[in-house]
Write an enzyme that holds these catalytic residues in place. Structure first.
Site, PDB file in Angstrom:
ATOM      1  N   GLU A  67     -16.643 -52.149  10.274  1.00  0.00           N
ATOM      2  CA  GLU A  67     -17.821 -51.280  10.204  1.00  0.00           C
ATOM      3  C   GLU A  67     -19.143 -52.040  10.334  1.00  0.00           C
ATOM      4  O   GLU A  67     -20.128 -51.498  10.825  1.00  0.00           O
ATOM      5  CB  GLU A  67     -17.816 -50.494   8.896  1.00  0.00           C
ATOM      6  CG  GLU A  67     -16.777 -49.386   8.813  1.00  0.00           C
ATOM      7  CD  GLU A  67     -17.116 -48.183   9.666  1.00  0.00           C
ATOM      8  OE1 GLU A  67     -18.155 -48.201  10.349  1.00  0.00           O
ATOM      9  OE2 GLU A  67     -16.330 -47.217   9.661  1.00  0.00           O
ATOM     10  N   HIS A  83     -18.221 -50.024  14.504  1.00  0.00           N
ATOM     11  CA  HIS A  83     -18.710 -48.712  14.075  1.00  0.00           C
ATOM     12  C   HIS A  83     -18.895 -47.794  15.282  1.00  0.00           C
ATOM     13  O   HIS A  83     -19.556 -48.143  16.250  1.00  0.00           O
ATOM     14  CB  HIS A  83     -20.057 -48.939  13.374  1.00  0.00           C
ATOM     15  CG  HIS A  83     -20.669 -47.727  12.755  1.00  0.00           C
ATOM     16  ND1 HIS A  83     -20.249 -47.193  11.563  1.00  0.00           N
ATOM     17  CD2 HIS A  83     -21.727 -46.963  13.144  1.00  0.00           C
ATOM     18  CE1 HIS A  83     -21.005 -46.159  11.241  1.00  0.00           C
ATOM     19  NE2 HIS A  83     -21.904 -45.992  12.192  1.00  0.00           N
ATOM     20  N   SER A 137     -21.007 -41.348  11.084  1.00  0.00           N
ATOM     21  CA  SER A 137     -22.155 -42.135  10.646  1.00  0.00           C
ATOM     22  C   SER A 137     -23.195 -41.215  10.004  1.00  0.00           C
ATOM     23  O   SER A 137     -22.900 -40.539   9.021  1.00  0.00           O
ATOM     24  CB  SER A 137     -22.719 -42.931  11.829  1.00  0.00           C
ATOM     25  OG  SER A 137     -23.613 -43.923  11.400  1.00  0.00           O
TER      26      SER A 137
END
Length: 611
Positions: free
Chosen positions: A362, A475, A231
């Site tokens: 995601e 995610h 990320s």
């Protein structure tokens, strides 16, 4: 009566014997273990031996690599740690950098696992090293982890980043570091010396320099360093790839679910300054109100309690949004000499080895943080009206026409009102826009410019996952497998997940060793092909054998990476033409009004009499 197994017991000898036993069984034994005493440039360190399922590892936790960035050092670049006297205890994690704590779902494992697990402090620039026990006889590859958290949160001490499993299973050295986040790491008044911005990235760079200077002491190879992150950590990895002073500090890169060209990852100098001055105003700086200079403003901000800055930082965002963060890296002309897109397009990446990838869903994680109609506590079956409103917060910078284009592309026109399909579409909008398509764009550009690239999609939903089923594989939830947590029996993963985690650790370690995730010792297993701009091959990672696919969400990414920028460019031209036309029309209207007034005035005058 004296127990038969203790013939020498006397009250006078009991205490010394007990102390001796405690010394031998406890810290004293480790203090004498040469594996746990190392000397780095700053001084001596005493580590701790930890057990992993396959055997012991040596851990050196909470090693200072910079002077505490407190008081007058707040907002400034880090300074290397000065030497210390004696032996520094490195047996426990140190403080977490001051940050926002997620309280949306108190006590819920899905959010608490990402919250700080140590005391918050601005004195937080520490790193950790895990190494095989005993230390490798020859230099071993090094993996350096950068955590994610939107540049506003994160900590290297989180349980999910426990480096013991990977270090023990694959015989690598693993390093992780804290870096400043939020306003402390990324508040920027570009052009000023007091708050230049990007100091969180400079914290990371200083930790990388520390690795170059010291990792050989732990058995690591400073000439084989792989930087990996997820990320915002992945975006950070990408920014180090694009920043020449960082490039010489590592040799390979892994970007998990993030890229420096993501729409959330950077801001320009104007927006950075706007956010900094707005935060200052919100906390009452400078005391005299507007009109102060940067020096006065920063001096005032340094007097404010850390929690005051955290409490107000979310109020500086320009609009309601999801997957947007208040203080992020700035394109400052220094650390980043240009926008990430421009640097990627202009870069020479020959010889670079990169591993990139995404997870299956995601966008789903972010929807419960502000998209209309979404919650972890229900099925989030949204209406069409909620989907339309969600697009505006999911793509906050979009014009009306661009938002209409997004709706057009993501609507299932055979079932335009179906709540489950709308929920899935909203997840795809946020995930594609912010993660999948920036990663795909980066992979294509790097491959086209000489890099050797490998790409994946992670598709396994953990059996222990606490988020609802509709969120799929959210995610961040590949990390526990990359770090090998399923190997710990007490965490209750399945036997298949333990095997899967071992396979993933081997891929990542192979990449760190050779720049290729494939195992040359086992050529019979399915091979992971490189990603090229033409073939666009990537693999799916789940409990099944490796599956090779082509075109990572190719249609959606053609929309985001090709069509939408052209549409925005065209509408910008139309908007400018409309503005000019309106300005000309206004001038013409004013002229006509003026002409009519003159004519009326003329008409009311006495006319000349006929001769």
């Amino acid at each position: 009566m004296r127990p038969p197994w203790c013939p020498l017991y006397t009250p006078s000898l009991a205490a010394p014997i007990l102390l001796l036993l405690l010394f031998l069984l406890g810290g004293g034994a480790e203090a004498e273990d040469p594996e746990l005493l190392v000397t780095v440039r700053g001084g001596q360190l005493r580590g701790v031996r930890l057990m992993a399922p396959g055997g012991p590892v040596s851990a050196f936790l909470g090693i200072p690599f910079a002077e505490p960035p407190v008081g007058p050092r707040r907002f400034l670049p880090p300074e290397p740690k000065r030497p210390w006297p004696g032996v520094l205890d490195a047996t426990a994690f140190q403080s977490v950098c001051y940050q926002y704590v997620d309280t949306l779902y108190p006590g819920f494992e899905g959010t608490e696992m990402w919250n700080p697990n140590r005391e918050l402090s601005e004195d937080c620039l520490y790193l950790n090293v895990w190494t095989p026990y005993p230390r490798p006889a020859s230099p071993t590859p090094v993996l350096v982890w950068i955590y994610g958290g939107g540049f506003y949160s994160g900590a290297s001490s989180l349980d999910v980043y426990d480096g013991r499993f990977l270090a023990q299973a694959e015989g690598t050295v693993l390093v992780s570091m804290n870096y400043r986040v939020g306003a402390f790491g990324f508040l920027a008044l570009p052009g000023s010396r007091e708050a230049p911005g990007n100091v969180g990235l400079l914290d990371q760079r200083l930790a990388l320099q520390w690795v170059q200077d010291n990792v050989a002491t732990f058995g690591g190879d400073p000439m084989s360093v792989t930087l990996f992150g997820e990320s915002a950590g992945a975006a950070s990895v990408g920014m180090h790839l694009l920043s020449p002073p960082s490039r010489g500090l590592f040799h390979r890169a892994v970007l998990q679910s993030g890229a420096p060209n993501g729409p959330w990852a950077t801001v320009g100098v104007g927006e950075a300054r706007r956010r900094a001055t707005l935060l200052a105003r919100l906390v009452g700086c400078p005391p005299g109100g507007a009109g102060g200079n940067d020096t006065e403003l920063v001096a005032c901000l340094r007097t404010r309690p850390a929690q005051d800055l955290v409490d107000h930082e979310w109020h500086v965002l320009p609009q309601e949004s999801v997957f947007r963060f208040s203080f992020v890296p700035v394109v400052d002309g220094d650390f980043l000499s240009d926008t990430p897109e421009a640097l990627i397009n202009a870069g020479d990446f020959h010889g670079l080895q990169v591993l990139v990838g995404v997870v299956k869903d995601e966008g789903s994680y972010f929807l419960v943080y502000g998209a209309p109609g979404f919650s972890k506590d229900n099925e989030s079956l949204i209406s069409r009206a909620q989907f339309l409103a969600g697009v505006r917060v999911g793509v906050p910078q979009a014009s009306d026409l661009a938002a209409e284009a997004v709706v057009l592309h993501y609507t299932d026109w055979l079932n335009p009102e179906d709540p489950a399909r709308l929920r899935e579409a909203m997840s795809d909008v946020v995930g594609d826009h912010n993660v999948v398509c920036p990663v795909a764009q980066l992979a294509g550009r790097l491959a086209a410019q000489g890099a050797r690239v490998y790409a994946y999609i992670f598709e396994h939903r953990a059996s222990t996952l606490s988020w609802p089923l509709w969120m799929g594989v959210p995610h961040g939830y590949e990390i526990e497998f990359i770090f090998g947590l399923p190997l710990e029996p007490s965490l209750n993963y399945t036997a298949e997940e333990r095997i899967f985690a071992q396979r993933l650790m081997r891929y990542w370690a192979n990449f760190a060793r050779t720049g290729d995730p494939n195992d040359p010792r086992d050529p019979k297993v399915p091979q992971w092909p490189p990603y090229t701009a033409g073939a666009q091959q990537y693999v799916s990672l789940d409990l099944r054998p490796l599956e090779v696919r082509r075109g990572l969400r190719a249609q959606a990414c053609a929309f985001w990476n090709r069509f939408l920028p052209k549409l925005l460019s065209a509408t910008d031209t139309l908007d400018e033409a409309e503005r000019q036309w309106k300005a000309e029309f206004h001038r013409w209207s004013s002229y006509m009004v003026h002409w009519k007034n003159q004519f009326d005035h003329y008409s009311k005058q006495d006319r000349c009499s006929d001769l």
